[in-house]
Scaffold this motif. Structure first.
Motif, short mmCIF file in Angstrom:
data_model
loop_
_atom_site.label_atom_id
_atom_site.label_comp_id
_atom_site.label_asym_id
_atom_site.label_seq_id
_atom_site.Cartn_x
_atom_site.Cartn_y
_atom_site.Cartn_z
N THR A 184 8.26 4.30 -19.58
CA THR A 184 8.16 5.69 -19.14
C THR A 184 9.25 6.52 -19.79
OG1 THR A 184 7.23 5.03 -17.00
CG2 THR A 184 8.17 7.24 -17.15
N ARG A 185 8.85 7.62 -20.41
CA ARG A 185 9.78 8.53 -21.08
C ARG A 185 9.80 9.87 -20.35
NH1 ARG A 185 10.60 6.45 -26.30
NH2 ARG A 185 12.28 7.99 -26.40
N TYR A 186 10.98 10.48 -20.25
CA TYR A 186 11.15 11.74 -19.53
C TYR A 186 11.51 12.86 -20.51
CZ TYR A 186 11.33 8.53 -15.61
OH TYR A 186 11.02 7.55 -14.70
N GLY A 187 11.18 14.09 -20.11
CA GLY A 187 11.48 15.20 -20.99
C GLY A 187 11.40 16.55 -20.30
N SER A 244 3.88 15.94 -14.28
CA SER A 244 4.83 17.03 -14.49
C SER A 244 4.99 17.84 -13.22
CB SER A 244 4.36 17.95 -15.62
OG SER A 244 3.14 18.59 -15.27
N ALA A 245 6.12 18.53 -13.14
CA ALA A 245 6.41 19.50 -12.09
C ALA A 245 7.04 20.71 -12.77
CB ALA A 245 7.35 18.92 -11.04
N VAL A 246 6.42 21.87 -12.63
CA VAL A 246 6.88 23.05 -13.35
C VAL A 246 6.96 24.26 -12.43
CG1 VAL A 246 5.88 22.22 -15.52
CG2 VAL A 246 4.55 23.78 -14.07
N ALA A 247 7.78 25.22 -12.83
CA ALA A 247 7.81 26.54 -12.21
C ALA A 247 7.10 27.51 -13.14
CB ALA A 247 9.26 26.98 -11.98
N ARG A 248 6.35 28.45 -12.56
CA ARG A 248 5.60 29.41 -13.36
C ARG A 248 6.00 30.84 -12.99
NH1 ARG A 248 -0.60 28.93 -13.87
NH2 ARG A 248 -0.50 29.90 -11.81
N VAL A 249 6.02 31.71 -13.99
CA VAL A 249 6.24 33.14 -13.78
C VAL A 249 5.16 33.87 -14.57
CG1 VAL A 249 7.78 35.11 -14.06
CG2 VAL A 249 8.72 32.86 -13.50
N GLY A 250 4.38 34.70 -13.87
CA GLY A 250 3.31 35.44 -14.53
C GLY A 250 3.35 36.91 -14.20
N TYR A 251 2.55 37.69 -14.95
CA TYR A 251 2.45 39.13 -14.71
C TYR A 251 0.96 39.45 -14.55
CZ TYR A 251 3.19 44.14 -15.14
OH TYR A 251 3.23 45.49 -14.89
N GLU A 276 3.96 24.24 -9.66
CA GLU A 276 2.75 23.46 -9.90
C GLU A 276 3.09 22.03 -10.26
OE1 GLU A 276 -0.56 25.27 -12.21
OE2 GLU A 276 -0.31 23.52 -13.53
N VAL A 277 2.33 21.08 -9.76
CA VAL A 277 2.46 19.67 -10.13
C VAL A 277 1.12 19.23 -10.70
CG1 VAL A 277 4.23 19.14 -8.42
CG2 VAL A 277 1.82 18.91 -7.81
N GLY A 278 1.18 18.24 -11.61
CA GLY A 278 -0.05 17.78 -12.22
C GLY A 278 0.08 16.36 -12.74
N ALA A 279 -1.05 15.74 -12.96
CA ALA A 279 -1.11 14.40 -13.53
C ALA A 279 -2.27 14.36 -14.51
CB ALA A 279 -1.29 13.34 -12.45
N SER A 280 -2.11 13.60 -15.58
CA SER A 280 -3.16 13.55 -16.59
C SER A 280 -3.21 12.19 -17.26
CB SER A 280 -2.96 14.64 -17.65
OG SER A 280 -1.74 14.44 -18.34
N TYR A 281 -4.35 11.90 -17.84
CA TYR A 281 -4.53 10.69 -18.64
C TYR A 281 -4.83 11.12 -20.07
CZ TYR A 281 -6.39 6.41 -20.62
OH TYR A 281 -6.60 5.34 -21.45
N SER A 341 8.87 16.43 -17.08
CA SER A 341 7.68 15.59 -17.19
C SER A 341 8.08 14.13 -17.35
CB SER A 341 6.82 16.02 -18.39
OG SER A 341 7.47 15.69 -19.60
N ALA A 342 7.15 13.26 -17.01
CA ALA A 342 7.29 11.82 -17.21
C ALA A 342 6.02 11.33 -17.89
CB ALA A 342 7.51 11.09 -15.89
N THR A 343 6.17 10.59 -18.98
CA THR A 343 5.03 10.12 -19.75
C THR A 343 5.17 8.63 -20.01
OG1 THR A 343 4.79 12.25 -20.87
CG2 THR A 343 3.72 10.36 -21.90
N ARG A 344 4.10 7.89 -19.77
CA ARG A 344 4.13 6.46 -20.06
C ARG A 344 3.62 6.21 -21.48
NH1 ARG A 344 1.00 1.44 -17.13
NH2 ARG A 344 -0.75 2.28 -18.33
#
Length: 202
Positions: free
Chosen positions: A140-143, A103-110, A79-84, A124-127
């Motif tokens: 821009t800060r990464y984490g 952000s760009a994440v991998a998800r695992v669900g049941y 999943e990729v996403g953007a937010s304000y 993630s990258a945050t300004r």
């Protein structure tokens, strides 16, 4: 006879299990909620270290898109996403906060229909910004982002979810002035609710 037929039909409906929700395919959605960034660091001069900490809170809203695969009840996706976000605090005439992030994440669900608890991990990258008498500076800060959530399928196409994310920012250090050194990092807590729409695709 009609009563008997109606009773048999009702019994068949009760005995027939509901079709399992198909979590596979592409989806898009939106979310909103609470965000709390925290700046932590140290300022050192001539061997004397002064700890610094600023925590803000505010709202966040954004959009996301992703895709899932299934293997039995297990659901794997990306999943990729953007937010304000609008979250800031300040002291001594300086205001610090965050605004845009992605952000760009991998998800695992049941899958336990109609629910699907899941965990996520990604980057993630945050300004961030600082406002003062001299103007506004952005950086821009990464984490590393990690979290968990619970998704509920309302029907074949519409899903709602609640999610918590923690972003552990990569630290940085440097020299402000001769004799002055600093080190800091930005950590972020996010709690959101969202709705998504399944698009299918495979």
């Amino acid at each position: 006879m009609r009563r008997l037929s109606a009773s048999v039909a009702a019994a068949l409906l009760i005995a027939t299990p509901a079709a399992a929700h198909d979590w596979r395919g592409f989806y898009v959605g939106g979310e909103a909620g609470f965000v709390s960034p925290e700046y932590r660091g140290d300022l050192t001069f001539s061997g004397v270290t002064l700890p610094l900490s600023v925590r803000a809170s505010g709202f966040t809203a954004g959009a996301f898109a992703g895709a899932n695969l299934m293997a039995g009840p297990w659901v794997y996706g990306a999943e990729v996403g953007a937010s304000y976000s609008r979250a800031e605090d300040g002291a001594l005439g300086i205001t610090a906060g965050i605004d845009w992030s992605g952000s760009a994440v991998a998800r695992v669900g049941y899958a336990h229909d109609p629910l699907m608890p899941y965990a996520l991990l990604g980057i993630s990258a945050t300004r961030g910004y600082a406002k003062g008498p001299g103007g506004t500076d952005h950086e821009t800060r990464y984490g590393l982002v990690m979290g968990a959530g619970l998704e509920h399928a309302l029907n074949d196409r519409v899903r709602i979810r609640a999610e918590y994310r923690y972003t552990h920012g990569f630290g940085r250090s440097g020299v402000l002035l001769p004799g002055f050194t600093y080190s800091d990092q930005l950590d972020i807590h996010r709690v959101t609710v969202g709705v998504s729409f399944a698009l299918g695709g495979y």
